[in-house]
Design a protein around this motif. Structure first.
Motif, PDB file in Angstrom:
ATOM      1  N   GLU A  16      -5.882  -0.644   5.120  1.00 23.80           N
ATOM      2  CA  GLU A  16      -4.571  -0.878   5.749  1.00 23.80           C
ATOM      3  C   GLU A  16      -4.203  -2.372   5.660  1.00 23.80           C
ATOM      4  OE1 GLU A  16      -2.495  -0.318  10.121  1.00 23.80           O
ATOM      5  OE2 GLU A  16      -4.508   0.502   9.806  1.00 23.80           O
ATOM      6  N   THR A  17      -5.196  -3.214   5.861  1.00 24.48           N
ATOM      7  CA  THR A  17      -4.953  -4.669   5.814  1.00 24.48           C
ATOM      8  C   THR A  17      -4.516  -5.097   4.417  1.00 24.48           C
ATOM      9  OG1 THR A  17      -6.712  -4.924   7.424  1.00 24.48           O
ATOM     10  CG2 THR A  17      -6.010  -6.919   6.303  1.00 24.48           C
ATOM     11  N   VAL A  18      -5.247  -4.593   3.411  1.00 19.39           N
ATOM     12  CA  VAL A  18      -4.930  -4.968   2.031  1.00 19.39           C
ATOM     13  C   VAL A  18      -3.503  -4.513   1.690  1.00 19.39           C
ATOM     14  CG1 VAL A  18      -5.528  -4.460  -0.388  1.00 19.39           C
ATOM     15  CG2 VAL A  18      -7.326  -5.039   1.249  1.00 19.39           C
ATOM     16  N   ALA A  22      -0.436  -7.035   0.844  1.00 18.38           N
ATOM     17  CA  ALA A  22       0.252  -6.889  -0.453  1.00 18.38           C
ATOM     18  C   ALA A  22       1.761  -6.799  -0.217  1.00 18.38           C
ATOM     19  CB  ALA A  22      -0.267  -5.652  -1.177  1.00 18.38           C
ATOM     20  N   LYS A  23       2.137  -6.039   0.814  1.00 23.66           N
ATOM     21  CA  LYS A  23       3.568  -5.866   1.110  1.00 23.66           C
ATOM     22  C   LYS A  23       4.200  -7.180   1.600  1.00 23.66           C
ATOM     23  CE  LYS A  23       5.322  -3.484   4.629  1.00 23.66           C
ATOM     24  NZ  LYS A  23       5.222  -2.461   5.643  1.00 23.66           N
ATOM     25  N   LEU A  24       3.457  -7.918   2.408  1.00 19.88           N
ATOM     26  CA  LEU A  24       4.020  -9.146   3.007  1.00 19.88           C
ATOM     27  C   LEU A  24       4.037 -10.320   2.024  1.00 19.88           C
ATOM     28  CD1 LEU A  24       2.213  -8.862   6.463  1.00 19.88           C
ATOM     29  CD2 LEU A  24       4.677  -8.575   6.058  1.00 19.88           C
ATOM     30  N   LYS A 141      -5.987  -5.976  -3.872  1.00 19.26           N
ATOM     31  CA  LYS A 141      -5.233  -4.903  -4.552  1.00 19.26           C
ATOM     32  C   LYS A 141      -6.074  -4.204  -5.619  1.00 19.26           C
ATOM     33  CE  LYS A 141      -2.111  -7.988  -5.118  1.00 19.26           C
ATOM     34  NZ  LYS A 141      -1.093  -8.886  -5.620  1.00 19.26           N
ATOM     35  N   GLY A 142      -6.879  -4.994  -6.334  1.00 12.44           N
ATOM     36  CA  GLY A 142      -7.666  -4.439  -7.445  1.00 12.44           C
ATOM     37  C   GLY A 142      -8.997  -3.841  -7.027  1.00 12.44           C
ATOM     38  N   ALA A 163      -4.250 -14.158  -3.464  1.00 14.96           N
ATOM     39  CA  ALA A 163      -3.302 -13.772  -2.405  1.00 14.96           C
ATOM     40  C   ALA A 163      -3.540 -12.302  -2.050  1.00 14.96           C
ATOM     41  CB  ALA A 163      -1.882 -13.976  -2.910  1.00 14.96           C
ATOM     42  N   GLY A 164      -3.638 -12.027  -0.774  1.00 13.84           N
ATOM     43  CA  GLY A 164      -3.809 -10.648  -0.319  1.00 13.84           C
ATOM     44  C   GLY A 164      -5.255 -10.189  -0.251  1.00 13.84           C
TER      45      GLY A 164
END
Ligand SMILES: Cc1cc2nc3c(=O)[nH]c(=O)nc-3n(C[C@H](O)[C@H](O)[C@H](O)COP(=O)(O)OP(=O)(O)OC[C@H]3O[C@@H](n4cnc5c(N)ncnc54)[C@H](O)[C@@H]3O)c2cc1C
Length: 288
Positions: A16-18, A22-24, A141-142, A163-164
């Motif tokens: 959920e954090t990732v 990613a969205k922010l 993300k990856g 980032a993220g």
């Protein structure tokens, strides 16, 4: 002294954090113990529009053994490190270092993950992680990646985290039984960051150094792993002449700033003094 306004998020899992980070994008920032980030926000040196608090993620807490490694969740506090019997027995350097960070109030909140992810050359844990050969687990993300601490620090506040990314854990190979270790830190007063500090882990056999690793804190833009100095000491009895040569090699890789803690030359010399003391204390604790 009042931070700008921000939105607060409290995810309950790493995934959920990732997703949230990613969205922010650039507007989001992970919040751990807040004892580096919140002061930066109060000074308006950091102005994230969204804080993503990691405190609700149970998976990020705890200390466990995994084969010959100890794996410490990123949200484990410095206070937890001090209280861990497992660490006290297997990697006493962590307890010793934690006790030299700030004061109990900071240590109740400050996390291991925050301390190593922050990228502040004044943080104590990064040099200790270089010394111990730690690996950081990061999820982004990856998916999950493992990053060697010795390749993680790129400049002041610049690390290999993308980032993220969320740093989820720190993996440390347990040093051999009978090893000796020490963290020597010069500070102006209780609660201060290091003027200079040195971490040492070594093993001895037949009165000679069989393995040695050295980390230095706050004497360059990044923590330093003093590989050449450790090589010079390996095979020696830690006699005064060899220690002097190794200390000179360690001093040679420093590049501290002149600041309120003293001029650059003084801080370099203090790194050498801290290293000399740490070597003597580590030797006194080593068996063999
Ligand atoms: C008065 C005072 C004295 C101090 N003295 C010392 C000292 O002597 N030595 C020392 O080492 N420290 C010192 N500190 C700093 C303290 O140890 C901090 O707690 C620590 O540096 C950061 O940990 P944190 O959990 O508070 O992280 P935070 O402040 O929440 O975060 C710090 C940074 O790391 C990022 N981050 C945090 N966790 C993660 C994660 N899991 N994944 C990705 N990014 C993450 C945040 O986004 C932020 O950019 C002091 C602090 C204070 C207030």
């Amino acid at each position: 002294m009042i931070p700008g306004s921000f939105s607060y998020h409290r995810p309950s899992s790493v995934q959920e954090t990732v997703g949230l980070l990613a969205k922010l994008g650039d507007d989001g920032r992970a919040l751990a113990g807040g004892h580096s980030l919140i002061p930066m926000m109060k000074l308006r040196l950091a102005e994230p529009a969204n804080l993503v608090d990691l405190a609700g993620i149970a998976d990020l807490k705890g200390i466990r053994t995994d084969g010959n490694d100890i794996v410490i969740g990123a949200m484990t506090t410095q206070h937890d490190l001090i209280g861990s019997d497992l660490l006290g027995t297997k990697i006493p350097l962590l307890r010793e270092t934690s006790l030299q960070i700030a004061d109990p109030q900071v240590r109740y909140f400050g996390t291991l993950g925050g301390n190593v992810a922050n990228g502040d050359p004044g943080n104590d844990m990064p040099a200790v992680m270089l010394c111990l050969g730690a690996t950081y687990h990061a999820t982004g993300k990856g998916g999950e990646r493992r990053l060697a601490a010795r390749e993680f620090y790129q400049g002041a506040y610049f690390t290999a985290l993308e980032a993220g990314d969320v740093l989820t854990a720190v993996r440390i190979p347990v040093p051999p039984a009978g090893h000796g270790s020490a963290y020597e830190k010069l500070k102006r007063k209780i609660g201060d960051y290091a003027t200079a500090a040195a971490a040492v882990v070594l093993t001895m056999s037949g009165g000679k150094v069989s393995t040695c690793s050295i980390g230095l804190t706050n004497v360059a833009e990044t923590p330093l792993w003093a590989e050449e100095a450790a090589k010079i000491l390996t095979g020696s009895t830690l006699d005064a002449a060899t220690v002097k040569k190794a200390v000179a090699a360690a001093e040679a890789i420093t590049a501290p700033a002149s600041d309120a803690r003293g001029p650059a030359h003084y801080r370099t010399k203090m790194a050498g003094v801290m290293l000399t003391r740490a070597l003597a204390r580590a030797k006194s604790k080593a068996r063999g």
